[in-house]
Design a protein around this motif. Structure first.
Motif, PDB file in Angstrom:
ATOM      1  N   SER A  95     -11.790   5.529  31.923  1.00  0.00           N
ATOM      2  CA  SER A  95     -12.824   5.958  30.978  1.00  0.00           C
ATOM      3  C   SER A  95     -14.062   5.059  30.991  1.00  0.00           C
ATOM      4  O   SER A  95     -15.124   5.462  30.504  1.00  0.00           O
ATOM      5  CB  SER A  95     -12.253   6.027  29.558  1.00  0.00           C
ATOM      6  OG  SER A  95     -11.629   4.812  29.199  1.00  0.00           O
ATOM      7  N   TYR A  96     -13.937   3.854  31.542  1.00  0.00           N
ATOM      8  CA  TYR A  96     -15.105   2.989  31.681  1.00  0.00           C
ATOM      9  C   TYR A  96     -16.164   3.640  32.565  1.00  0.00           C
ATOM     10  O   TYR A  96     -17.366   3.491  32.329  1.00  0.00           O
ATOM     11  CB  TYR A  96     -14.688   1.634  32.260  1.00  0.00           C
ATOM     12  CG  TYR A  96     -15.038   0.461  31.378  1.00  0.00           C
ATOM     13  CD1 TYR A  96     -14.714   0.477  30.024  1.00  0.00           C
ATOM     14  CD2 TYR A  96     -15.679  -0.663  31.889  1.00  0.00           C
ATOM     15  CE1 TYR A  96     -15.028  -0.588  29.213  1.00  0.00           C
ATOM     16  CE2 TYR A  96     -15.985  -1.732  31.074  1.00  0.00           C
ATOM     17  CZ  TYR A  96     -15.664  -1.687  29.742  1.00  0.00           C
ATOM     18  OH  TYR A  96     -15.984  -2.747  28.929  1.00  0.00           O
ATOM     19  N   THR A 145     -13.143  10.587  36.734  1.00  0.00           N
ATOM     20  CA  THR A 145     -12.507   9.760  35.706  1.00  0.00           C
ATOM     21  C   THR A 145     -11.149  10.332  35.328  1.00  0.00           C
ATOM     22  O   THR A 145     -11.032  11.532  35.058  1.00  0.00           O
ATOM     23  CB  THR A 145     -13.388   9.703  34.441  1.00  0.00           C
ATOM     24  OG1 THR A 145     -14.593   9.011  34.730  1.00  0.00           O
ATOM     25  CG2 THR A 145     -12.663   8.981  33.313  1.00  0.00           C
ATOM     26  N   ASP A 169     -16.659   8.366  19.695  1.00  0.00           N
ATOM     27  CA  ASP A 169     -16.379   7.871  21.041  1.00  0.00           C
ATOM     28  C   ASP A 169     -16.354   8.999  22.072  1.00  0.00           C
ATOM     29  O   ASP A 169     -16.964   8.887  23.136  1.00  0.00           O
ATOM     30  CB  ASP A 169     -15.034   7.132  21.043  1.00  0.00           C
ATOM     31  CG  ASP A 169     -14.658   6.603  22.412  1.00  0.00           C
ATOM     32  OD1 ASP A 169     -15.396   5.751  22.937  1.00  0.00           O
ATOM     33  OD2 ASP A 169     -13.632   7.047  22.965  1.00  0.00           O
ATOM     34  N   LEU A 221     -18.697   9.699  25.497  1.00  0.00           N
ATOM     35  CA  LEU A 221     -18.165   9.741  26.862  1.00  0.00           C
ATOM     36  C   LEU A 221     -18.585  11.016  27.582  1.00  0.00           C
ATOM     37  O   LEU A 221     -18.608  11.067  28.820  1.00  0.00           O
ATOM     38  CB  LEU A 221     -16.634   9.659  26.836  1.00  0.00           C
ATOM     39  CG  LEU A 221     -16.015   8.341  26.378  1.00  0.00           C
ATOM     40  CD1 LEU A 221     -14.499   8.459  26.340  1.00  0.00           C
ATOM     41  CD2 LEU A 221     -16.423   7.190  27.283  1.00  0.00           C
ATOM     42  N   GLN A 225     -12.195   1.790  20.858  1.00  0.00           N
ATOM     43  CA  GLN A 225     -11.516   2.286  22.053  1.00  0.00           C
ATOM     44  C   GLN A 225     -11.845   1.423  23.285  1.00  0.00           C
ATOM     45  O   GLN A 225     -11.467   1.762  24.402  1.00  0.00           O
ATOM     46  CB  GLN A 225     -11.920   3.735  22.330  1.00  0.00           C
ATOM     47  CG  GLN A 225     -11.086   4.764  21.581  1.00  0.00           C
ATOM     48  CD  GLN A 225     -11.249   4.679  20.081  1.00  0.00           C
ATOM     49  OE1 GLN A 225     -12.372   4.721  19.573  1.00  0.00           O
ATOM     50  NE2 GLN A 225     -10.160   4.566  19.359  1.00  0.00           N
ATOM     51  N   SER A 278     -18.000   6.189  30.511  1.00  0.00           N
ATOM     52  CA  SER A 278     -18.937   5.591  29.556  1.00  0.00           C
ATOM     53  C   SER A 278     -20.231   5.147  30.230  1.00  0.00           C
ATOM     54  O   SER A 278     -21.244   4.962  29.566  1.00  0.00           O
ATOM     55  CB  SER A 278     -18.284   4.404  28.843  1.00  0.00           C
ATOM     56  OG  SER A 278     -18.153   3.292  29.708  1.00  0.00           O
ATOM     57  N   HIS A 310     -14.645   0.929  24.727  1.00  0.00           N
ATOM     58  CA  HIS A 310     -15.725   1.423  25.569  1.00  0.00           C
ATOM     59  C   HIS A 310     -17.033   0.764  25.138  1.00  0.00           C
ATOM     60  O   HIS A 310     -17.201   0.418  23.963  1.00  0.00           O
ATOM     61  CB  HIS A 310     -15.857   2.941  25.442  1.00  0.00           C
ATOM     62  CG  HIS A 310     -14.627   3.672  25.876  1.00  0.00           C
ATOM     63  ND1 HIS A 310     -14.101   4.731  25.160  1.00  0.00           N
ATOM     64  CD2 HIS A 310     -13.799   3.487  26.938  1.00  0.00           C
ATOM     65  CE1 HIS A 310     -13.019   5.185  25.769  1.00  0.00           C
ATOM     66  NE2 HIS A 310     -12.808   4.445  26.849  1.00  0.00           N
ATOM     67  N   ARG A 316     -11.783  -0.585  33.804  1.00  0.00           N
ATOM     68  CA  ARG A 316     -11.277  -1.682  32.979  1.00  0.00           C
ATOM     69  C   ARG A 316      -9.829  -1.965  33.372  1.00  0.00           C
ATOM     70  O   ARG A 316      -9.036  -1.042  33.534  1.00  0.00           O
ATOM     71  CB  ARG A 316     -11.370  -1.285  31.509  1.00  0.00           C
ATOM     72  CG  ARG A 316     -10.922  -2.341  30.529  1.00  0.00           C
ATOM     73  CD  ARG A 316     -11.022  -1.823  29.108  1.00  0.00           C
ATOM     74  NE  ARG A 316     -10.179  -0.666  28.896  1.00  0.00           N
ATOM     75  CZ  ARG A 316     -10.573   0.450  28.306  1.00  0.00           C
ATOM     76  NH1 ARG A 316     -11.804   0.578  27.874  1.00  0.00           N
ATOM     77  NH2 ARG A 316      -9.740   1.458  28.147  1.00  0.00           N
TER      78      ARG A 316
END
Length: 362
Positions: free
Chosen positions: A146-147, A170, A104, A108, A335, A150, A337, A209
């Motif tokens: 974190s969206y 972010t 993950d 990112l 996670q 991604s 994402h 998110r």
């Protein structure tokens, strides 16, 4: 049947899914479709002659003829139109679902980003390299939890050629429009605002998110809701620093990350997918969507974009975060994402927005 079994024996040693080869810079891709159906000269000749035969073909000739021709087509063109969908093996899908979770952080981390070292490897402020300031026209920026990170590669690929500067900000688990009551997020709302104020983008994307923004609205009038009031205040401050447009991601359901490892299994075993979909949801986006829609209605520069049609199954009336036509390959990891497969699903949405920017939408 002989032709089919012969074809299957040849297919058994093949893997139709392209492996991920580079552990550091992985690039997910679907197997490429082939279009060989019309390349066999013999079949083309037969079809052309048959089209101009002036007499009726007797059934005792036509029926076995079609059977034989179908067998030839199956043997000669294993990846032709007879295969209506590209399928991955269940085992490979399950493996990728796990791999996208364990990797993950690397997913990112955007290769083109120059990160602000004050905040870490993949979060904080990022200015994308490789932007052509001569041919680009706009300052484009994305912000969010974190969206947003991604989506970093996707924005570089789809909007990068339009930018004289492309940047992203972010802060993990911290929303740009509402303060999350946790130590790491106490000052994040003010930080998001400051970065936008300093950057003064022509176009801003808010990709985040929902957290507490998805909580139930306990007032009869949404205008009196404390969360909405903060959102309304913050979007006004941010809007003052944006020249043309703010594209705001509307909210989708929040799935349960621990269910990801079961997705390939339920598809493989032909279990009730509707029941699985329902069990897979941790929190529905009803109240988050109400707040965002109301906020945008009072913001002249703001416009919602939505992934609803990508993840909401109209037939079953459920949110579905896996590809049941592709062996249960997941659109999200544990996670929460978007996986590379999920990003490809929503790519047309981002591409459409970038093309509107290219046309000079104000």
């Amino acid at each position: 049947m002989i032709a089919y079994l012969h074809t299957e024996s040849q297919n058994s040693s093949e893997n139709t899914y392209q492996k991920l080869e580079n552990d550091e810079k992985e690039d997910y891709s679907m197997p490429k479709e082939t279009n060989e159906t019309n390349k066999n000269p013999l079949l083309i000749l037969i079809f052309l002659i048959a089209s101009f035969v002036p007499i009726e073909i007797p059934s005792e000739i036509l029926r076995p003829g079609i059977t034989v021709m179908t067998g030839i087509l199956m043997v000669s063109h294993r990846k032709s139109i007879l295969e209506s969908r590209i399928l991955t093996y269940f085992e490979e899908a399950a493996k990728l679902n796990r791999k996208w979770t364990t990797q993950d952080v690397s997913l990112l981390n955007v290769a083109t980003c120059e990160y602000d070292n004050d905040y870490g490897n993949w979060w904080g402020y990022c200015k994308h390299r490789g932007i052509n300031a001569t041919t680009g026209k706009y300052r484009i920026m994305t912000i969010g939890n974190s969206y947003a990170a991604s989506h970093g590669n996707l924005f570089y690929q789809e909007c990068g050629h339009l930018a004289i500067k492309l940047s992203q900000v972010t802060f993990p688990a911290c929303e740009p429009l509402h303060t999350i009551p946790r130590k790491s997020c106490v000052y994040s709302v003010a930080r998001y605002e400051k970065y936008v104020r300093d950057e003064k983008p022509d176009y801003l994307f808010i990709i985040s998110r929902f957290g507490l923004i998805g909580n139930e609205i306990n007032t009869t009038n949404i205008e009196d809701d404390s969360i909405f009031i903060e959102m309304k205040t913050q979007i006004k401050k941010i809007s003052d620093s944006v020249k043309y447009k703010i594209f705001v991601m509307n909210q989708i359901a929040r799935p349960k990350g621990e269910m990801v490892h079961k997705m390939a299994e339920v598809v493989k075993e032909h279990k009730n997918l509707t029941e699985f979909d329902i069990a897979n949801i941790d929190k529905y986006p009803k109240f988050a969507r109400l707040r965002y829609e109301k906020m945008v209605s009072g913001c002249p520069k703001c416009e919602l974009f939505d992934y609803n049609s990508q993840f909401f199954n109209e037939t079953t009336g459920t949110w579905r975060f896996y590809d049941e036509r592709n062996s249960g390959l997941s659109y999200i990891n544990q996670q929460l994402h978007l996986t590379p497969h999920g990003l490809e699903l929503i790519r047309p949405v981002i591409r459409g927005l970038c093309r509107r920017i290219e046309k000079g939408i104000k």
